[in-house]
Write a protein that holds these residues in place. Structure first.
Motif, PDB file in Angstrom:
ATOM      1  N   VAL A   1       1.061  -1.226   0.147  1.00  0.00           N
ATOM      2  CA  VAL A   1      -0.107  -0.111  -0.056  1.00  0.00           C
ATOM      3  C   VAL A   1       0.854   1.226  -0.010  1.00  0.00           C
ATOM      4  CG1 VAL A   1      -1.718   1.282   1.264  1.00  0.00           C
ATOM      5  CG2 VAL A   1      -2.067  -1.272   1.225  1.00  0.00           C
ATOM      6  N   GLN A   2       1.847   1.357   1.007  1.00  0.00           N
ATOM      7  CA  GLN A   2       2.798   2.482   0.703  1.00  0.00           C
ATOM      8  C   GLN A   2       3.526   2.409  -0.708  1.00  0.00           C
ATOM      9  OE1 GLN A   2       4.966   1.728   5.050  1.00  0.00           O
ATOM     10  NE2 GLN A   2       5.284   3.840   4.061  1.00  0.00           N
ATOM     11  N   ASP A   3       3.853   1.452  -1.282  1.00  0.00           N
ATOM     12  CA  ASP A   3       4.632   1.531  -2.297  1.00  0.00           C
ATOM     13  C   ASP A   3       3.698   2.014  -3.381  1.00  0.00           C
ATOM     14  OD1 ASP A   3       7.093   0.808  -1.162  1.00  0.00           O
ATOM     15  OD2 ASP A   3       6.566  -1.582  -1.789  1.00  0.00           O
ATOM     16  N   GLU A   4       2.282   1.664  -3.494  1.00  0.00           N
ATOM     17  CA  GLU A   4       1.363   2.265  -4.526  1.00  0.00           C
ATOM     18  C   GLU A   4       1.382   3.666  -4.157  1.00  0.00           C
ATOM     19  OE1 GLU A   4      -3.245   1.551  -5.819  1.00  0.00           O
ATOM     20  OE2 GLU A   4      -2.349   0.231  -4.227  1.00  0.00           O
ATOM     21  N   LEU A   5       1.178   4.142  -3.089  1.00  0.00           N
ATOM     22  CA  LEU A   5       0.849   5.593  -2.624  1.00  0.00           C
ATOM     23  C   LEU A   5       2.454   6.404  -3.117  1.00  0.00           C
ATOM     24  CD1 LEU A   5      -0.371   7.979  -1.451  1.00  0.00           C
ATOM     25  CD2 LEU A   5       0.551   7.305   0.857  1.00  0.00           C
ATOM     26  N   ALA A   6       3.492   5.785  -3.067  1.00  0.00           N
ATOM     27  CA  ALA A   6       4.638   6.331  -3.340  1.00  0.00           C
ATOM     28  C   ALA A   6       4.654   6.631  -4.748  1.00  0.00           C
ATOM     29  CB  ALA A   6       5.941   5.454  -2.774  1.00  0.00           C
ATOM     30  N   LEU A   7       4.324   5.583  -5.418  1.00  0.00           N
ATOM     31  CA  LEU A   7       4.463   5.719  -7.246  1.00  0.00           C
ATOM     32  C   LEU A   7       3.376   6.904  -7.527  1.00  0.00           C
ATOM     33  CD1 LEU A   7       5.602   4.824  -9.698  1.00  0.00           C
ATOM     34  CD2 LEU A   7       3.643   3.131  -9.910  1.00  0.00           C
ATOM     35  N   GLU A   8       2.164   6.951  -6.806  1.00  0.00           N
ATOM     36  CA  GLU A   8       1.327   7.958  -7.352  1.00  0.00           C
ATOM     37  C   GLU A   8       1.886   9.356  -7.076  1.00  0.00           C
ATOM     38  OE1 GLU A   8      -2.234   7.249  -4.926  1.00  0.00           O
ATOM     39  OE2 GLU A   8      -2.756   5.326  -5.948  1.00  0.00           O
ATOM     40  N   ASN A   9       2.686   9.518  -5.849  1.00  0.00           N
ATOM     41  CA  ASN A   9       2.907  10.740  -5.544  1.00  0.00           C
ATOM     42  C   ASN A   9       4.361  11.127  -6.338  1.00  0.00           C
ATOM     43  OD1 ASN A   9       1.259  11.519  -3.731  1.00  0.00           O
ATOM     44  ND2 ASN A   9       2.293  10.417  -1.952  1.00  0.00           N
ATOM     45  N   LEU A  10       5.080  10.293  -6.484  1.00  0.00           N
ATOM     46  CA  LEU A  10       6.359  10.370  -7.472  1.00  0.00           C
ATOM     47  C   LEU A  10       5.653  10.776  -8.808  1.00  0.00           C
ATOM     48  CD1 LEU A  10       8.645   7.502  -6.174  1.00  0.00           C
ATOM     49  CD2 LEU A  10       9.052  10.074  -6.030  1.00  0.00           C
ATOM     50  N   VAL A  11       4.833  10.136  -9.523  1.00  0.00           N
ATOM     51  CA  VAL A  11       4.333  10.612 -10.698  1.00  0.00           C
ATOM     52  C   VAL A  11       3.987  11.998 -10.524  1.00  0.00           C
ATOM     53  CG1 VAL A  11       2.431  10.236 -12.146  1.00  0.00           C
ATOM     54  CG2 VAL A  11       3.654   8.184 -11.366  1.00  0.00           C
ATOM     55  N   LEU A  12       3.312  12.512  -9.672  1.00  0.00           N
ATOM     56  CA  LEU A  12       2.734  13.880  -9.498  1.00  0.00           C
ATOM     57  C   LEU A  12       4.003  14.712  -9.334  1.00  0.00           C
ATOM     58  CD1 LEU A  12       0.160  13.368  -6.836  1.00  0.00           C
ATOM     59  CD2 LEU A  12      -0.180  13.919  -9.302  1.00  0.00           C
TER      60      LEU A  12
ATOM     61  N   ALA B   1       7.213  13.910 -10.421  1.00  0.00           N
ATOM     62  CA  ALA B   1       7.703  14.175 -11.992  1.00  0.00           C
ATOM     63  C   ALA B   1       7.090  14.985 -12.620  1.00  0.00           C
ATOM     64  CB  ALA B   1       8.147  12.624 -12.272  1.00  0.00           C
ATOM     65  N   ARG B   2       5.872  15.209 -12.759  1.00  0.00           N
ATOM     66  CA  ARG B   2       5.170  16.052 -13.627  1.00  0.00           C
ATOM     67  C   ARG B   2       5.436  17.501 -13.316  1.00  0.00           C
ATOM     68  NH1 ARG B   2      -0.281  11.938 -13.785  1.00  0.00           N
ATOM     69  NH2 ARG B   2       0.597  10.843 -15.673  1.00  0.00           N
ATOM     70  N   GLU B   3       5.200  17.606 -11.882  1.00  0.00           N
ATOM     71  CA  GLU B   3       5.521  19.102 -11.465  1.00  0.00           C
ATOM     72  C   GLU B   3       6.905  19.409 -11.639  1.00  0.00           C
ATOM     73  OE1 GLU B   3       4.222  22.420  -9.698  1.00  0.00           O
ATOM     74  OE2 GLU B   3       2.895  20.626 -10.381  1.00  0.00           O
ATOM     75  N   ALA B   4       8.129  18.634 -11.378  1.00  0.00           N
ATOM     76  CA  ALA B   4       9.367  19.022 -11.751  1.00  0.00           C
ATOM     77  C   ALA B   4       9.604  19.189 -13.433  1.00  0.00           C
ATOM     78  CB  ALA B   4      10.258  17.720 -11.582  1.00  0.00           C
ATOM     79  N   ASP B   5       9.007  18.604 -14.293  1.00  0.00           N
ATOM     80  CA  ASP B   5       8.786  18.641 -15.751  1.00  0.00           C
ATOM     81  C   ASP B   5       8.382  19.959 -15.959  1.00  0.00           C
ATOM     82  OD1 ASP B   5       9.064  17.410 -18.411  1.00  0.00           O
ATOM     83  OD2 ASP B   5       7.054  18.020 -18.268  1.00  0.00           O
ATOM     84  N   ARG B   6       7.419  20.399 -15.171  1.00  0.00           N
ATOM     85  CA  ARG B   6       6.485  21.655 -15.350  1.00  0.00           C
ATOM     86  C   ARG B   6       7.456  22.824 -15.330  1.00  0.00           C
ATOM     87  NH1 ARG B   6       4.439  25.731 -12.392  1.00  0.00           N
ATOM     88  NH2 ARG B   6       4.900  24.532 -10.459  1.00  0.00           N
ATOM     89  N   VAL B   7       8.554  22.744 -14.513  1.00  0.00           N
ATOM     90  CA  VAL B   7       9.630  23.957 -14.229  1.00  0.00           C
ATOM     91  C   VAL B   7      10.765  23.631 -14.827  1.00  0.00           C
ATOM     92  CG1 VAL B   7       8.251  24.652 -12.243  1.00  0.00           C
ATOM     93  CG2 VAL B   7      10.182  23.021 -11.858  1.00  0.00           C
ATOM     94  N   GLY B   8      10.844  22.660 -15.726  1.00  0.00           N
ATOM     95  CA  GLY B   8      12.178  22.363 -16.626  1.00  0.00           C
ATOM     96  C   GLY B   8      13.013  21.722 -15.441  1.00  0.00           C
ATOM     97  N   ALA B   9      12.676  20.954 -14.599  1.00  0.00           N
ATOM     98  CA  ALA B   9      13.550  20.202 -13.591  1.00  0.00           C
ATOM     99  C   ALA B   9      13.664  18.508 -13.761  1.00  0.00           C
ATOM    100  CB  ALA B   9      13.293  20.521 -12.317  1.00  0.00           C
ATOM    101  N   ILE B  10      14.517  17.983 -12.941  1.00  0.00           N
ATOM    102  CA  ILE B  10      14.499  16.442 -12.966  1.00  0.00           C
ATOM    103  C   ILE B  10      13.963  16.004 -11.685  1.00  0.00           C
ATOM    104  CG2 ILE B  10      16.428  15.906 -14.575  1.00  0.00           C
ATOM    105  CD1 ILE B  10      18.318  15.702 -12.453  1.00  0.00           C
TER     106      ILE B  10
ATOM    107  N   THR C   1       5.226   7.915 -16.309  1.00  0.00           N
ATOM    108  CA  THR C   1       4.938   9.160 -16.871  1.00  0.00           C
ATOM    109  C   THR C   1       5.366   9.328 -18.223  1.00  0.00           C
ATOM    110  OG1 THR C   1       7.384  10.057 -16.355  1.00  0.00           O
ATOM    111  CG2 THR C   1       5.495  10.130 -14.407  1.00  0.00           C
ATOM    112  N   GLY C   2       6.395   8.485 -18.870  1.00  0.00           N
ATOM    113  CA  GLY C   2       6.623   8.778 -20.200  1.00  0.00           C
ATOM    114  C   GLY C   2       7.707   9.906 -20.227  1.00  0.00           C
ATOM    115  N   LEU C   3       7.849  10.542 -19.329  1.00  0.00           N
ATOM    116  CA  LEU C   3       8.750  11.883 -19.184  1.00  0.00           C
ATOM    117  C   LEU C   3      10.161  11.701 -19.152  1.00  0.00           C
ATOM    118  CD1 LEU C   3       6.572  14.059 -16.474  1.00  0.00           C
ATOM    119  CD2 LEU C   3       6.654  14.401 -19.196  1.00  0.00           C
ATOM    120  N   GLY C   4      10.728  10.601 -18.699  1.00  0.00           N
ATOM    121  CA  GLY C   4      12.259  10.385 -18.471  1.00  0.00           C
ATOM    122  C   GLY C   4      12.781  11.181 -17.845  1.00  0.00           C
TER     123      GLY C   4
END
Length: 287
Positions: free
Chosen positions: A137-148, A150-159, A192-195
């Motif tokens: 359950v923790q790992d599922e939550l972690a992946l959900e939050n890490l996807v968010l 990653a997308r937020e980092a990508d929004r500002v041009g970050a890794i 995410t497909g963002l890499g």
């Protein structure tokens, strides 16, 4: 070994930055950027500076941004909210309930703060296992939050950085090996497909886990987005322990890593300003 004030060789071609959450902590937060600049550094990194608040007020973030700009140092790495760090926590994103909510509330705040300073690396610490909660359950939550994240980092041009800690000091954290961190990196990129998820290679933590550091460098340099160092034993400056840090960083460069190397070690008894003698001043400015 006690050589932190004796110049060492082999560190000449690196891009160093100072972690202001572990060095210069004898000073108030807003005075640390100027202290790093006075020591000859032009780049710094930070854990999340406001550990009691994932969403500090505009005045607080403006004050730190101004202190960094006034000192003439670049922020090259920033943690997302990670709970009480330093302290008992090792991240928040896999912890159900209030901590996960705080992590999500922090995402835009941290990313916007990073963008305001041209910082392009955001570190998301995984968090401890919670008694009574299924690890899956923790790992599922972690992946959900890490996807968010990653997308937020990508929004500002970050890794997005994923860091492996060490089991002796962080026994409740499940990300305590390079292969495990890489597994998480790959899962986030697949989702995410963002890499833009990358490995944060902390050579001190990996050495504490007993990993073959040369093998780690050779296997994962291509997926590495940031490097941190401290000597072992003791988590002191290079030269205070027995790790071949110069050789390992040289091996990383030969493998293609040209990014920052964060100094994330404990100051010696003489204080932070006296803990850089191993690195001649002409090699402290980030290139």
């Amino acid at each position: 070994m006690g050589f932190e004030n004796a110049p060492l060789t082999g560190f000449e071609n690196q891009r160093f930055d100072v972690n202001l959450s572990i060095l210069f902590t004898e000073l108030p937060l807003l005075e640390r950027p100027a202290a790093a600049a006075a020591a000859g550094f032009t780049a710094v990194e930070l854990w999340w500076p406001w550990i009691d608040s994932p969403t500090p007020g505009q005045a607080e973030t403006d004050a730190l941004r101004d202190a960094l700009n006034d000192a003439g140092v670049r922020l090259v790495g920033l943690n997302f909210y990670a709970g009480q760090l330093p302290g008992p926590d090792r991240g928040a994103l896999s912890v159900p309930g209030e901590e996960s909510a705080k992590f999500r509330a922090n995402l835009k705040v941290a990313a916007d703060f990073a963008r305001s300073l041209g910082c392009t690396a955001l570190n998301a610490l995984y968090g401890n296992r919670v008694e009574g909660v299924d690890p899956a359950v923790q790992d599922e939550l972690a992946l959900e939050n890490l996807v968010l994240a990653a997308r937020e980092a990508d929004r500002v041009g970050a890794i997005l950085l994923i860091e492996a800690l060490n089991a002796p000091e962080s026994p409740l954290c499940p990300i305590v090996s390079a292969p495990k961190a890489i597994e998480v990196v790959d899962k986030v990129n697949a989702a995410t497909g963002l890499g833009n998820a990358k490995f944060l290679m902390d050579l001190y933590h990996l050495s504490m886990n007993g990993e073959d550091l040369e093998q780690v460098v050779d296997a994962y340099a291509e997926k590495t987005g940031h490097v941190q160092i401290a000597d072992n034993p003791g988590r002191g400056a290079p030269g205070t322990g027995s790790l071949p840090l110069a050789e390992l960083l040289g091996r990383l460069r030969k493998a293609g890593y040209a990014g920052q190397v964060g100094l994330e070690y404990k100051a010696g008894p003489a204080g932070s300003a006296q803990s850089f003698g191993w690195l001649p001043p002409e090699h402290r400015a980030a290139r």
